[in-house]
Design a protein around this motif. Structure first.
Motif, PDB file in Angstrom:
ATOM      1  N   GLN A   1      83.034  42.806 -46.516  1.00  0.00           N
ATOM      2  CA  GLN A   1      82.972  43.366 -45.283  1.00  0.00           C
ATOM      3  C   GLN A   1      83.017  42.197 -44.224  1.00  0.00           C
ATOM      4  O   GLN A   1      83.212  42.832 -43.184  1.00  0.00           O
ATOM      5  N   LEU A   2      82.383  41.205 -44.642  1.00  0.00           N
ATOM      6  CA  LEU A   2      82.645  40.285 -43.565  1.00  0.00           C
ATOM      7  C   LEU A   2      83.839  39.896 -43.180  1.00  0.00           C
ATOM      8  O   LEU A   2      84.119  39.641 -41.993  1.00  0.00           O
TER       9      LEU A   2
ATOM     10  N   TRP B   1      79.390  41.885 -49.662  1.00  0.00           N
ATOM     11  CA  TRP B   1      78.903  41.670 -48.181  1.00  0.00           C
ATOM     12  C   TRP B   1      80.110  40.646 -47.802  1.00  0.00           C
ATOM     13  O   TRP B   1      80.212  40.474 -46.637  1.00  0.00           O
TER      14      TRP B   1
ATOM     15  N   GLU C   1      75.344  40.365 -44.308  1.00  0.00           N
ATOM     16  CA  GLU C   1      76.437  39.824 -43.811  1.00  0.00           C
ATOM     17  C   GLU C   1      76.204  38.172 -43.265  1.00  0.00           C
ATOM     18  O   GLU C   1      76.934  37.300 -43.227  1.00  0.00           O
TER      19      GLU C   1
END
Length: 286
Positions: free
Chosen positions: A59-60, A56, A239
């Motif tokens: 992806q952030l 996460w 996120e």
């Protein structure tokens, strides 16, 4: 017998006070700890723990909108901090050095932005900017952040000035130092811990502000708190937990750094005063 009962009563009260303190701390910090833990959860559901992961966070940082909001937040925070620190330090020195009419009223006005609710300040700034024709965007957010950060800087630097001895400046003046030289080589180094602490507090408040920024932000000036709010309206995702955890870590670091600077300077000042007293005592003993 009476002493034994008094000791037992004192012990009972201390246990109750300790339990109450722990309950308050748990109420304040347990949700933050849970949020930070679920930012490492492998599942998108916050109710089920399926495993540990850093995906996460990866992806952030691949999200273009998050990086844009981060850039806006850091830019606004940096500019607001520099301006509010310079103006706040200058105001604190003027309020400390000079005596004038309505001094108590002016000192009270310094605390006013801290006491006013943020929603009231945000609405009043929005009305002001609309009246003067200032378009909402980064300039309006910077001006708003300077407005409420200024008071914190003045109070922090003013507290440092109150603890500074005036003999140092008087000695520099006796040695024919000009006012600017006296400020540059004597006053500024002595109040620098307060200036740094005020700047760190101002930066922390700026990157953390939501209410005032919500009123005065434009379409191209989204900050991280505003972006988190927009994400929450679509549903809480991992996120959001990761982004909130990073913001908490940065803010905690800045607060601890400001406290460390103030504590270190206070110990250094106490040590210097003790050495001066010892030297003065030795000179008198001779």
């Amino acid at each position: 017998m009476y002493r034994k009962e008094a000791a037992m009563q004192k012990t009972w009260r201390s246990h109750v006070l300790l339990a109450y303190s722990l309950a308050v701390l748990a109420f304040l910090y347990l949700p933050l700890i849970i949020l930070a833990l679920y930012s490492f959860n492998d599942s998108r559901l916050n109710a089920i723990w399926t495993g540990f992961t850093f995906k996460w966070y990866l992806q952030l940082f691949e999200n273009r909108y998050v990086l844009e909001a981060l850039g806006n937040t850091l830019f606004i925070g940096a500019v607001s901090t520099v301006v509010s620190t310079v103006l706040g330090t200058t105001a604190a020195i003027a309020l400390h050095r000079y005596r004038y009419k309505f001094e108590n009223m002016m000192n009270g006005l310094i605390y006013l932005p801290i006491l006013i609710p943020e929603i009231v300040m945000g609405l009043s700034l929005l009305v002001l900017f609309s009246q003067v024709g200032l378009p909402l965007g980064k300039p309006s957010i910077i001006l708003a952040h300077i407005t409420f950060c200024l008071s914190f800087v003045v109070i922090t630097v003013g507290a440092r000035l109150d603890g500074m001895k005036e003999e140092y400046e008087e000695a520099a003046s006796d040695l024919y130092a000009r006012p600017w030289q006296c400020f540059r080589y004597v006053t500024l180094p002595l109040i620098m811990p307060g200036v740094v602490a005020g700047a760190l507090i101002a930066f922390t408040l700026s990157i953390d502000d939501f209410v005032i920024s919500f009123f005065v932000a434009g379409p191209d000036s989204t900050t991280l708190p505003l972006y988190i709010y927009a994400m929450v309206k679509r549903g809480i995702s991992p996120e959001i937990n990761a982004l909130s955890t990073l913001m908490m870590a940065v803010e905690i670091f800045l607060v601890l750094l400001a406290d460390f600077v103030q504590t270190r300077q206070m110990r250094h000042r106490e040590k210097s005063e003790e050495e001066e007293e010892n030297n003065l005592y030795e000179e008198r003993s001779r």
